[in-house]
Design a protein around this motif. Structure first.
Motif, mmCIF file in Angstrom:
data_model
loop_
_atom_site.group_PDB
_atom_site.id
_atom_site.type_symbol
_atom_site.label_atom_id
_atom_site.label_comp_id
_atom_site.label_asym_id
_atom_site.label_seq_id
_atom_site.Cartn_x
_atom_site.Cartn_y
_atom_site.Cartn_z
ATOM 1 N N ASN A 32 0.833 -1.205 0.000
ATOM 2 C CA ASN A 32 0.000 0.000 0.000
ATOM 3 C C ASN A 32 0.865 1.251 0.000
ATOM 4 N N LEU A 33 1.939 1.228 0.765
ATOM 5 C CA LEU A 33 2.840 2.372 0.814
ATOM 6 C C LEU A 33 3.485 2.610 -0.551
ATOM 7 N N ASP A 34 3.863 1.538 -1.236
ATOM 8 C CA ASP A 34 4.454 1.663 -2.568
ATOM 9 C C ASP A 34 3.456 2.287 -3.550
ATOM 10 N N VAL A 35 2.195 1.875 -3.472
ATOM 11 C CA VAL A 35 1.165 2.396 -4.369
ATOM 12 C C VAL A 35 0.935 3.880 -4.100
ATOM 13 N N VAL A 36 0.810 4.240 -2.813
ATOM 14 C CA VAL A 36 0.599 5.647 -2.445
ATOM 15 C C VAL A 36 1.789 6.486 -2.877
ATOM 16 N N SER A 37 2.976 5.959 -2.682
ATOM 17 C CA SER A 37 4.184 6.675 -3.081
ATOM 18 C C SER A 37 4.223 6.869 -4.596
ATOM 19 N N GLY A 38 3.849 5.866 -5.338
ATOM 20 C CA GLY A 38 3.828 5.952 -6.795
ATOM 21 C C GLY A 38 2.810 6.964 -7.290
ATOM 22 N N VAL A 39 1.636 6.990 -6.668
ATOM 23 C CA VAL A 39 0.593 7.947 -7.046
ATOM 24 C C VAL A 39 1.067 9.367 -6.756
ATOM 25 N N GLN A 40 1.688 9.564 -5.596
ATOM 26 C CA GLN A 40 2.180 10.894 -5.233
ATOM 27 C C GLN A 40 3.282 11.345 -6.195
ATOM 28 N N LYS A 41 4.141 10.415 -6.598
ATOM 29 C CA LYS A 41 5.203 10.750 -7.555
ATOM 30 C C LYS A 41 4.606 11.180 -8.884
ATOM 31 N N ASP A 42 3.572 10.473 -9.348
ATOM 32 C CA ASP A 42 2.908 10.839 -10.597
ATOM 33 C C ASP A 42 2.284 12.229 -10.504
ATOM 34 N N LYS A 43 1.646 12.520 -9.357
ATOM 35 C CA LYS A 43 1.042 13.839 -9.162
ATOM 36 C C LYS A 43 2.117 14.917 -9.172
ATOM 37 N N ASN A 44 3.225 14.667 -8.501
ATOM 38 C CA ASN A 44 4.318 15.639 -8.458
ATOM 39 C C ASN A 44 4.882 15.887 -9.851
ATOM 40 N N GLU A 45 5.024 14.842 -10.641
ATOM 41 C CA GLU A 45 5.529 14.994 -12.003
ATOM 42 C C GLU A 45 4.558 15.801 -12.864
ATOM 43 N N ALA A 46 3.260 15.568 -12.697
ATOM 44 C CA ALA A 46 2.252 16.309 -13.456
ATOM 45 C C ALA A 46 2.275 17.792 -13.067
#
Length: 90
Positions: free
Chosen positions: A17-31
Protein backbone atom coordinates in the motif's frame (compact mmCIF):
# COMPACT_ATOMS: atom_id res chain seq x y z
CA UNK A 1 8.54 -12.62 18.68
CA UNK A 2 10.71 -14.61 16.29
CA UNK A 3 7.60 -16.07 14.68
CA UNK A 4 6.16 -12.56 14.18
CA UNK A 5 9.39 -11.37 12.54
CA UNK A 6 9.39 -14.31 10.17
CA UNK A 7 5.73 -13.90 9.21
CA UNK A 8 6.20 -10.18 8.62
CA UNK A 9 9.38 -10.58 6.60
CA UNK A 10 7.89 -13.29 4.39
CA UNK A 11 4.53 -11.56 3.79
CA UNK A 12 4.81 -10.08 0.25
CA UNK A 13 1.88 -7.71 0.84
CA UNK A 14 3.65 -5.75 3.57
CA UNK A 15 4.48 -2.29 2.27
CA UNK A 16 2.51 -2.71 -0.94
CA UNK A 17 0.00 0.00 0.00
CA UNK A 18 2.84 2.37 0.81
CA UNK A 19 4.45 1.66 -2.57
CA UNK A 20 1.17 2.40 -4.37
CA UNK A 21 0.60 5.65 -2.45
CA UNK A 22 4.18 6.68 -3.08
CA UNK A 23 3.83 5.95 -6.80
CA UNK A 24 0.59 7.95 -7.05
CA UNK A 25 2.18 10.89 -5.23
CA UNK A 26 5.20 10.75 -7.55
CA UNK A 27 2.91 10.84 -10.60
CA UNK A 28 1.04 13.84 -9.16
CA UNK A 29 4.32 15.64 -8.46
CA UNK A 30 5.53 14.99 -12.00
CA UNK A 31 2.25 16.31 -13.46
CA UNK A 32 2.43 19.45 -11.30
CA UNK A 33 6.08 19.94 -12.25
CA UNK A 34 5.23 19.63 -15.94
CA UNK A 35 2.39 22.16 -15.56
CA UNK A 36 4.67 24.60 -13.72
CA UNK A 37 7.35 24.24 -16.39
CA UNK A 38 4.77 25.07 -19.08
CA UNK A 39 3.54 28.10 -17.13
CA UNK A 40 7.13 29.29 -16.69
CA UNK A 41 7.70 29.00 -20.45
CA UNK A 42 4.53 31.02 -21.13
CA UNK A 43 5.61 33.68 -18.63
CA UNK A 44 9.03 33.96 -20.28
CA UNK A 45 7.42 34.24 -23.73
CA UNK A 46 5.06 36.94 -22.46
CA UNK A 47 7.98 38.82 -20.94
CA UNK A 48 9.85 38.74 -24.26
CA UNK A 49 6.80 40.15 -26.04
CA UNK A 50 6.42 42.88 -23.42
CA UNK A 51 10.08 43.81 -23.86
CA UNK A 52 9.58 44.15 -27.62
CA UNK A 53 6.47 46.28 -27.09
CA UNK A 54 8.31 48.49 -24.61
CA UNK A 55 11.12 49.18 -27.08
CA UNK A 56 8.63 50.00 -29.84
CA UNK A 57 6.64 52.31 -27.57
CA UNK A 58 9.79 54.16 -26.58
CA UNK A 59 10.66 54.61 -30.26
CA UNK A 60 7.13 55.85 -30.96
CA UNK A 61 7.43 58.36 -28.13
CA UNK A 62 10.71 59.59 -29.58
CA UNK A 63 9.04 60.08 -32.97
CA UNK A 64 6.16 61.96 -31.35
CA UNK A 65 8.59 64.20 -29.48
CA UNK A 66 10.45 64.91 -32.73
CA UNK A 67 7.16 65.91 -34.32
CA UNK A 68 6.31 68.21 -31.40
CA UNK A 69 9.67 69.95 -31.57
CA UNK A 70 9.16 70.94 -35.17
CA UNK A 71 7.13 74.12 -35.52
CA UNK A 72 5.82 73.26 -38.94
CA UNK A 73 5.82 69.94 -40.71
CA UNK A 74 5.70 69.75 -44.46
CA UNK A 75 3.77 66.87 -45.98
CA UNK A 76 6.92 64.92 -46.79
CA UNK A 77 8.19 65.07 -43.19
CA UNK A 78 4.74 64.24 -41.83
CA UNK A 79 4.51 61.21 -44.13
CA UNK A 80 7.99 60.07 -43.05
CA UNK A 81 7.06 60.23 -39.35
CA UNK A 82 3.75 58.48 -39.98
CA UNK A 83 5.48 55.73 -41.96
CA UNK A 84 7.89 55.13 -39.08
CA UNK A 85 4.97 54.98 -36.64
CA UNK A 86 3.08 52.58 -38.91
CA UNK A 87 6.09 50.25 -39.14
CA UNK A 88 6.47 50.22 -35.38
CA UNK A 89 2.79 49.58 -34.75
CA UNK A 90 2.81 46.65 -37.16
Amino acid sequence: MTETEQSVSTDPNIGQNLDVVSGVQKDKNEAVNKQLQQELKWAKDKQKMLNVKEVKLLQMREIAEQGNQLTSLDQKELNRLNDRLDKLSA
